[in-house]
Design a protein around this motif. Structure first.
Motif, PDB file in Angstrom:
ATOM      1  N   SER A   1       0.824  -1.217   0.000  1.00  0.00           N
ATOM      2  CA  SER A   1       0.000   0.000   0.000  1.00  0.00           C
ATOM      3  C   SER A   1       0.854   1.261   0.000  1.00  0.00           C
ATOM      4  CB  SER A   1      -0.923   0.008   1.220  1.00  0.00           C
ATOM      5  OG  SER A   1      -0.187   0.248   2.415  1.00  0.00           O
ATOM      6  N   ALA A   2       2.143   1.138   0.310  1.00  0.00           N
ATOM      7  CA  ALA A   2       3.006   2.313   0.428  1.00  0.00           C
ATOM      8  C   ALA A   2       3.641   2.721  -0.889  1.00  0.00           C
ATOM      9  CB  ALA A   2       4.104   2.037   1.457  1.00  0.00           C
ATOM     10  N   TRP A   3       3.775   1.795  -1.831  1.00  0.00           N
ATOM     11  CA  TRP A   3       4.413   2.129  -3.108  1.00  0.00           C
ATOM     12  C   TRP A   3       3.458   2.968  -3.943  1.00  0.00           C
ATOM     13  CZ3 TRP A   3       5.348  -1.863  -7.600  1.00  0.00           C
ATOM     14  CH2 TRP A   3       6.107  -1.247  -8.606  1.00  0.00           C
ATOM     15  N   ARG A   4       3.915   4.121  -4.375  1.00  0.00           N
ATOM     16  CA  ARG A   4       3.076   5.054  -5.120  1.00  0.00           C
ATOM     17  C   ARG A   4       3.083   4.664  -6.597  1.00  0.00           C
ATOM     18  NH1 ARG A   4       1.841  10.359  -3.226  1.00  0.00           N
ATOM     19  NH2 ARG A   4       3.555  10.166  -1.740  1.00  0.00           N
ATOM     20  N   ASP A   5       2.297   3.635  -6.930  1.00  0.00           N
ATOM     21  CA  ASP A   5       2.248   3.144  -8.302  1.00  0.00           C
ATOM     22  C   ASP A   5       0.930   2.396  -8.498  1.00  0.00           C
ATOM     23  OD1 ASP A   5       2.851   0.958 -10.507  1.00  0.00           O
ATOM     24  OD2 ASP A   5       4.431   2.463 -10.715  1.00  0.00           O
ATOM     25  N   PRO A   6       0.285   2.519  -9.675  1.00  0.00           N
ATOM     26  CA  PRO A   6      -0.974   1.801  -9.909  1.00  0.00           C
ATOM     27  C   PRO A   6      -0.829   0.286  -9.750  1.00  0.00           C
ATOM     28  CG  PRO A   6      -0.666   3.484 -11.574  1.00  0.00           C
ATOM     29  CD  PRO A   6       0.613   3.426 -10.797  1.00  0.00           C
ATOM     30  N   LEU A   7       0.336  -0.254 -10.067  1.00  0.00           N
ATOM     31  CA  LEU A   7       0.556  -1.692  -9.901  1.00  0.00           C
ATOM     32  C   LEU A   7       0.455  -2.090  -8.438  1.00  0.00           C
ATOM     33  CD1 LEU A   7       1.366  -4.451 -11.017  1.00  0.00           C
ATOM     34  CD2 LEU A   7       3.757  -3.758 -10.768  1.00  0.00           C
ATOM     35  N   ALA A   8       0.955  -1.228  -7.551  1.00  0.00           N
ATOM     36  CA  ALA A   8       0.903  -1.524  -6.124  1.00  0.00           C
ATOM     37  C   ALA A   8      -0.533  -1.583  -5.625  1.00  0.00           C
ATOM     38  CB  ALA A   8       1.689  -0.475  -5.349  1.00  0.00           C
ATOM     39  N   VAL A   9      -1.391  -0.720  -6.164  1.00  0.00           N
ATOM     40  CA  VAL A   9      -2.807  -0.753  -5.772  1.00  0.00           C
ATOM     41  C   VAL A   9      -3.407  -2.099  -6.130  1.00  0.00           C
ATOM     42  CG1 VAL A   9      -5.068   0.293  -6.164  1.00  0.00           C
ATOM     43  CG2 VAL A   9      -3.030   1.743  -6.031  1.00  0.00           C
ATOM     44  N   ARG A  10      -3.071  -2.604  -7.314  1.00  0.00           N
ATOM     45  CA  ARG A  10      -3.598  -3.900  -7.759  1.00  0.00           C
ATOM     46  C   ARG A  10      -3.062  -5.039  -6.896  1.00  0.00           C
ATOM     47  NH1 ARG A  10      -4.235  -0.562 -11.882  1.00  0.00           N
ATOM     48  NH2 ARG A  10      -5.690  -1.098 -13.566  1.00  0.00           N
ATOM     49  N   ALA A  11      -1.780  -4.997  -6.595  1.00  0.00           N
ATOM     50  CA  ALA A  11      -1.203  -6.047  -5.761  1.00  0.00           C
ATOM     51  C   ALA A  11      -1.780  -6.009  -4.349  1.00  0.00           C
ATOM     52  CB  ALA A  11       0.319  -5.909  -5.726  1.00  0.00           C
ATOM     53  N   PHE A  12      -1.916  -4.813  -3.787  1.00  0.00           N
ATOM     54  CA  PHE A  12      -2.469  -4.666  -2.438  1.00  0.00           C
ATOM     55  C   PHE A  12      -3.912  -5.156  -2.387  1.00  0.00           C
ATOM     56  CE2 PHE A  12      -4.645  -1.850   0.712  1.00  0.00           C
ATOM     57  CZ  PHE A  12      -4.058  -2.381   1.858  1.00  0.00           C
ATOM     58  N   ALA A  13      -4.722  -4.769  -3.373  1.00  0.00           N
ATOM     59  CA  ALA A  13      -6.116  -5.213  -3.412  1.00  0.00           C
ATOM     60  C   ALA A  13      -6.197  -6.729  -3.560  1.00  0.00           C
ATOM     61  CB  ALA A  13      -6.848  -4.526  -4.561  1.00  0.00           C
ATOM     62  N   THR A  14      -5.314  -7.307  -4.371  1.00  0.00           N
ATOM     63  CA  THR A  14      -5.311  -8.757  -4.566  1.00  0.00           C
ATOM     64  C   THR A  14      -4.962  -9.476  -3.272  1.00  0.00           C
ATOM     65  OG1 THR A  14      -4.695  -8.522  -6.900  1.00  0.00           O
ATOM     66  CG2 THR A  14      -4.244 -10.643  -5.855  1.00  0.00           C
ATOM     67  N   LEU A  15      -3.940  -9.000  -2.574  1.00  0.00           N
ATOM     68  CA  LEU A  15      -3.553  -9.627  -1.308  1.00  0.00           C
ATOM     69  C   LEU A  15      -4.681  -9.528  -0.277  1.00  0.00           C
ATOM     70  CD1 LEU A  15       0.183  -8.560  -0.898  1.00  0.00           C
ATOM     71  CD2 LEU A  15      -0.701 -10.893  -0.922  1.00  0.00           C
TER      72      LEU A  15
END
Length: 371
Positions: free
Chosen positions: A300-314
């Motif tokens: 959730s801390a990485w400022r990138d759209p990919l991080a949002v997807r990974a965080f939501a998936t987890l």
């Protein structure tokens, strides 16, 4: 407050410069998550592997089941007849139809030797690791941090190097999900969608990941990408319907039914499952649980759209395992295991920035001067 210089990341984390009140609420949420993670110490888990050669059948029951099905198909058997016989012989439930895995992986592996199947799995793991190496280029300040990130990603793929798990569907699907995420970039989503579809056709629960990707694409205004994910889901739905019909043709009225999946074992069990399916299992249980919780927050801390997807998936899979997982289905965590330790590399800046923002007590004072 002004953001401080990043520690590991090339750009400030998502939590840098937050208003103090918001940072305190988020820090409190982090504390709750870490406390919930520690409940894994008191949560029931899968029975330990005895290591006794005489108990090999019990220790590796699921692996032997899948290997038996692959061997049966390799020798010319019909997948559904072979699977039904193997499930019935092993005393496994056969109803509802989702107790049968889709035939994709068994059919592919039956067309090659066991050695070739293992090499294919290793190639997928190495390819996924390389994709993340490329995707993380420029994200960190130093090459050493980049290599640490790749090492953490490898720690999430520890199960993929265990040759006895080659026939395990969740390992393949988890690697495909991780590869799909690494391949996805704005405007370049076709490969990611194809990999997501492959993951679903190997393990149905990968559909949760595809659904998340579709929703986030819609939210971000990426309509063509969103329709791509929806189209993949439609193809998967057709495959599931055909699969259900084929299963119905081989199941008998007296075959055993599943006890259900409403395990309701909680977040602690989900965290335990994440640690058991990654290299975090090598750490002391309390430390492993805390690291797993921090890894989720790290994404959730990485400022990138990919991080949002990974965080939501987890978060989605943690909820799935917490609500519906049983002690004997802890391996569902393999679907997101490759993503878990990697989140720790983002947690360093994220947690530091969150604490710094929460502790900021500066006040703005307005003074009036006479002219």
């Amino acid at each position: 407050m002004s953001p401080s210089a990043p520690l590991w990341l090339a750009r400030p984390s998502r939590y840098a410069g937050l208003p103090s009140l918001r940072a305190r609420w988020l820090l409190a949420a982090l504390a709750v998550l870490l406390l919930a993670s520690l409940t894994s110490l008191a949560t029931p888990g899968p029975p330990p592997v005895s290591g006794d050669p005489a108990a090999r059948g019990e220790d590796r029951a699921d692996e032997i089941l899948y290997e038996t099905i692959v061997e049966g198909v390799r020798h010319g058997g019909n997948y559904y007849l072979v699977a039904a016989d193997a499930l019935r012989t092993g005393g496994y439930p056969m109803r509802p139809f989702v107790t049968f895995r889709l035939p994709t992986l068994a059919t592919v592996q039956a067309g090659m030797s066991p050695v070739a199947a293992a090499l294919l799995l290793y190639a997928l793991a190495v390819g996924t690791l390389f994709a993340w190496y490329v995707r993380l280029g420029g994200v960190f300040q130093r090459a050493t941090i980049h290599l640490i990130a790749v090492g953490l990603a490898a720690a999430g793929m520890a199960s993929a190097v265990q040759v006895e798990l080659v026939a395990f569907h969740e390992i393949w699907a988890g690697l495909l999900i991780a590869l799909s995420l690494a391949a996805r970039r704005p405007g370049r989503w076709q490969t990611a969608v194809a990999l997501g579809l492959a993951a679903m056709l190997i393990r149905e629960t990968a559909a949760l990941y595809v659904g998340i990707m579709a929703v986030l694409a819609f939210v971000e205004g990426e309509r063509r990408e969103a329709f791509g994910w929806v189209a993949a889901t439609a193809v998967f739905a057709v495959a599931v319907l055909l699969h259900a019909q084929a299963v119905a043709d081989v199941v008998r009225p007296l075959d055993q039914a599943s006890p259900g999946w409403a395990g309701m074992l909680g977040v602690g069990f989900a965290i335990k499952a994440l640690t058991l399916t990654t290299a975090l299992a090598l750490a002391p249980p309390a430390l492993a649980a805390l690291l797993a919780g921090l890894a989720i927050v790290g994404w959730s801390a990485w400022r990138d759209p990919l991080a949002v997807r990974a965080f939501a998936t987890l978060c989605a899979y943690v909820a799935l395992i917490a609500l519906f997982g049983r002690t004997d289905t802890f391996y569902w965590a393999l679907l997101v295991a490759p993503l878990v330790p990697l989140g720790l590399v983002f947690a360093v800046d994220g947690v530091r920035d969150l604490i710094r923002a929460a502790l900021d007590r500066r006040r703005i004072t307005v003074t009036r001067t006479a002219r």
